[in-house]
Design a protein around this motif. Sequence first.
Motif, PDB file in Angstrom:
ATOM      1  N   ALA A  99       5.642   2.297 -11.941  1.00  0.00           N
ATOM      2  CA  ALA A  99       6.329   2.770 -10.738  1.00  0.00           C
ATOM      3  C   ALA A  99       5.684   3.952 -10.121  1.00  0.00           C
ATOM      4  O   ALA A  99       5.312   4.995 -10.917  1.00  0.00           O
ATOM      5  CB  ALA A  99       7.625   3.129 -10.717  1.00  0.00           C
ATOM      6  N   THR A 100       5.525   4.259  -8.641  1.00  0.00           N
ATOM      7  CA  THR A 100       4.914   5.212  -8.299  1.00  0.00           C
ATOM      8  C   THR A 100       5.615   6.231  -7.203  1.00  0.00           C
ATOM      9  O   THR A 100       6.608   5.424  -6.418  1.00  0.00           O
ATOM     10  CB  THR A 100       3.488   5.122  -7.639  1.00  0.00           C
ATOM     11  N   PHE A 101       5.300   7.401  -7.089  1.00  0.00           N
ATOM     12  CA  PHE A 101       6.049   8.123  -5.995  1.00  0.00           C
ATOM     13  C   PHE A 101       5.055   9.217  -5.502  1.00  0.00           C
ATOM     14  O   PHE A 101       4.515   9.939  -6.302  1.00  0.00           O
ATOM     15  CB  PHE A 101       7.211   9.068  -6.580  1.00  0.00           C
ATOM     16  N   LYS A 102       5.418   9.393  -4.216  1.00  0.00           N
ATOM     17  CA  LYS A 102       4.451  10.173  -3.511  1.00  0.00           C
ATOM     18  C   LYS A 102       5.268  10.875  -2.279  1.00  0.00           C
ATOM     19  O   LYS A 102       5.760  10.395  -1.462  1.00  0.00           O
ATOM     20  CB  LYS A 102       3.227   9.588  -2.754  1.00  0.00           C
ATOM     21  N   ASP A 103       5.423  12.341  -2.612  1.00  0.00           N
ATOM     22  CA  ASP A 103       6.600  13.058  -2.009  1.00  0.00           C
ATOM     23  C   ASP A 103       6.006  13.332  -0.413  1.00  0.00           C
ATOM     24  O   ASP A 103       6.835  13.332   0.441  1.00  0.00           O
ATOM     25  CB  ASP A 103       6.624  14.458  -2.542  1.00  0.00           C
ATOM     26  N   SER A 104       4.808  13.381  -0.452  1.00  0.00           N
ATOM     27  CA  SER A 104       4.359  14.079   1.120  1.00  0.00           C
ATOM     28  C   SER A 104       4.386  12.565   2.094  1.00  0.00           C
ATOM     29  O   SER A 104       4.405  12.801   3.264  1.00  0.00           O
ATOM     30  CB  SER A 104       2.707  14.029   0.925  1.00  0.00           C
ATOM     31  N   THR A 105       4.613  11.425   1.737  1.00  0.00           N
ATOM     32  CA  THR A 105       4.952  10.352   2.376  1.00  0.00           C
ATOM     33  C   THR A 105       6.268   9.725   2.183  1.00  0.00           C
ATOM     34  O   THR A 105       6.767   8.545   2.842  1.00  0.00           O
ATOM     35  CB  THR A 105       3.937   9.235   2.307  1.00  0.00           C
ATOM     36  N   ASP A 106       7.015  10.121   1.039  1.00  0.00           N
ATOM     37  CA  ASP A 106       8.266   9.755   0.699  1.00  0.00           C
ATOM     38  C   ASP A 106       8.344   8.397   0.193  1.00  0.00           C
ATOM     39  O   ASP A 106       9.330   7.566   0.622  1.00  0.00           O
ATOM     40  CB  ASP A 106       9.564   9.993   1.937  1.00  0.00           C
ATOM     41  N   THR A 107       7.336   7.963  -0.300  1.00  0.00           N
ATOM     42  CA  THR A 107       7.072   6.427  -0.541  1.00  0.00           C
ATOM     43  C   THR A 107       7.171   6.496  -2.260  1.00  0.00           C
ATOM     44  O   THR A 107       6.659   6.845  -3.090  1.00  0.00           O
ATOM     45  CB  THR A 107       5.727   5.996  -0.130  1.00  0.00           C
ATOM     46  N   GLY A 108       7.928   5.405  -2.322  1.00  0.00           N
ATOM     47  CA  GLY A 108       8.158   4.870  -3.799  1.00  0.00           C
ATOM     48  C   GLY A 108       7.740   3.349  -3.918  1.00  0.00           C
ATOM     49  O   GLY A 108       7.948   2.587  -3.064  1.00  0.00           O
ATOM     50  N   LYS A 109       7.086   3.117  -4.956  1.00  0.00           N
ATOM     51  CA  LYS A 109       6.676   1.645  -5.121  1.00  0.00           C
ATOM     52  C   LYS A 109       6.854   1.256  -6.652  1.00  0.00           C
ATOM     53  O   LYS A 109       6.825   2.053  -7.667  1.00  0.00           O
ATOM     54  CB  LYS A 109       5.032   1.436  -4.931  1.00  0.00           C
ATOM     55  N   THR A 110       7.126  -0.111  -6.891  1.00  0.00           N
ATOM     56  CA  THR A 110       7.207  -0.717  -8.041  1.00  0.00           C
ATOM     57  C   THR A 110       6.128  -1.827  -8.360  1.00  0.00           C
ATOM     58  O   THR A 110       5.868  -2.685  -7.300  1.00  0.00           O
ATOM     59  CB  THR A 110       8.579  -1.249  -8.329  1.00  0.00           C
ATOM     60  N   TYR A 111       5.594  -2.006  -9.549  1.00  0.00           N
ATOM     61  CA  TYR A 111       4.836  -2.941  -9.799  1.00  0.00           C
ATOM     62  C   TYR A 111       5.151  -3.625 -11.014  1.00  0.00           C
ATOM     63  O   TYR A 111       5.549  -3.188 -12.097  1.00  0.00           O
ATOM     64  CB  TYR A 111       3.335  -2.281 -10.198  1.00  0.00           C
ATOM     65  N   ILE A 112       4.867  -5.008 -11.133  1.00  0.00           N
ATOM     66  CA  ILE A 112       5.100  -5.933 -12.327  1.00  0.00           C
ATOM     67  C   ILE A 112       3.779  -6.728 -12.399  1.00  0.00           C
ATOM     68  O   ILE A 112       3.428  -7.381 -11.444  1.00  0.00           O
ATOM     69  CB  ILE A 112       6.248  -6.670 -12.251  1.00  0.00           C
ATOM     70  N   ASN A 113       3.282  -6.662 -13.359  1.00  0.00           N
ATOM     71  CA  ASN A 113       2.011  -7.250 -14.024  1.00  0.00           C
ATOM     72  C   ASN A 113       0.906  -7.021 -12.890  1.00  0.00           C
ATOM     73  O   ASN A 113       0.029  -7.875 -12.432  1.00  0.00           O
ATOM     74  CB  ASN A 113       1.840  -8.618 -14.164  1.00  0.00           C
ATOM     75  N   GLY A 114       0.733  -5.465 -12.377  1.00  0.00           N
ATOM     76  CA  GLY A 114      -0.291  -5.116 -11.425  1.00  0.00           C
ATOM     77  C   GLY A 114      -0.225  -5.401 -10.080  1.00  0.00           C
ATOM     78  O   GLY A 114      -0.754  -5.126  -9.143  1.00  0.00           O
ATOM     79  N   TYR A 115       0.991  -6.052  -9.774  1.00  0.00           N
ATOM     80  CA  TYR A 115       1.052  -6.216  -8.336  1.00  0.00           C
ATOM     81  C   TYR A 115       2.367  -5.569  -7.596  1.00  0.00           C
ATOM     82  O   TYR A 115       3.453  -5.455  -8.377  1.00  0.00           O
ATOM     83  CB  TYR A 115       1.587  -7.914  -8.385  1.00  0.00           C
TER      84      TYR A 115
END
Length: 206
Positions: free
Chosen positions: A182-198
């Motif tokens: 999982a990633t978070f970038k405050d400058s864009t208020d964006t969070g992402k989740t990944y499973i097996n690289g996708y």
Amino acid sequence: QGAVDIRNSNNFVYFHGAIDDVRIYNRALDATEAHKLYAPYHADITTGLRGHWDFDEGSGTTAYDATTGAIDGTLYSGATRVPGRVGSGALHFNGSSGFVDLGDNLELIASDELTLAAWIKVDTWTDSAGIINKLSSNGNYRLTLINGGNIAFGVRDTANNFQYVSSVGSVHNPGTWYHVAATFKDSTDTGKTYINGYDIGTNTGM
């Protein structure tokens, strides 16, 4: 209770299964980097790596941090050593008491970025079981299992509320290793989740 707790907390359900190669970065890895962590060659991405626990010690109650930060963890009852997905070892958590306590060392400041990553193998699916949790007065985040096969990543905002992004992929097959990130970038208020690289979940309102 998170399996890997950056501070011991009783607010979550215990994880039942194995976890290997836990990584915490102080930046948001991009999609290519997230896939490289999963790929067969297991790329060792070190830029921004704040903590890395490979659980390859073989014995003892200490999980050593492989980075220069040396934020070592303590295994508590119910966390045992088993063969790993990456390297020689992993930790198995019994679902009722096992976890690793890393103290209160890793902070997510509001202006920072973050990546959490780990290999997981679930024995018994338990909704809200914690994979990586950090709960304190500053910089809270958590990566958990939810809804019978998905993962959720949450970051506490300035209003003291958790903002979540959930996956739409599945990690529910017992006894199967999955790479979750999982990633978070405050400058864009964006969070992402990944499973097996996708990339399988995005929230632009975090």
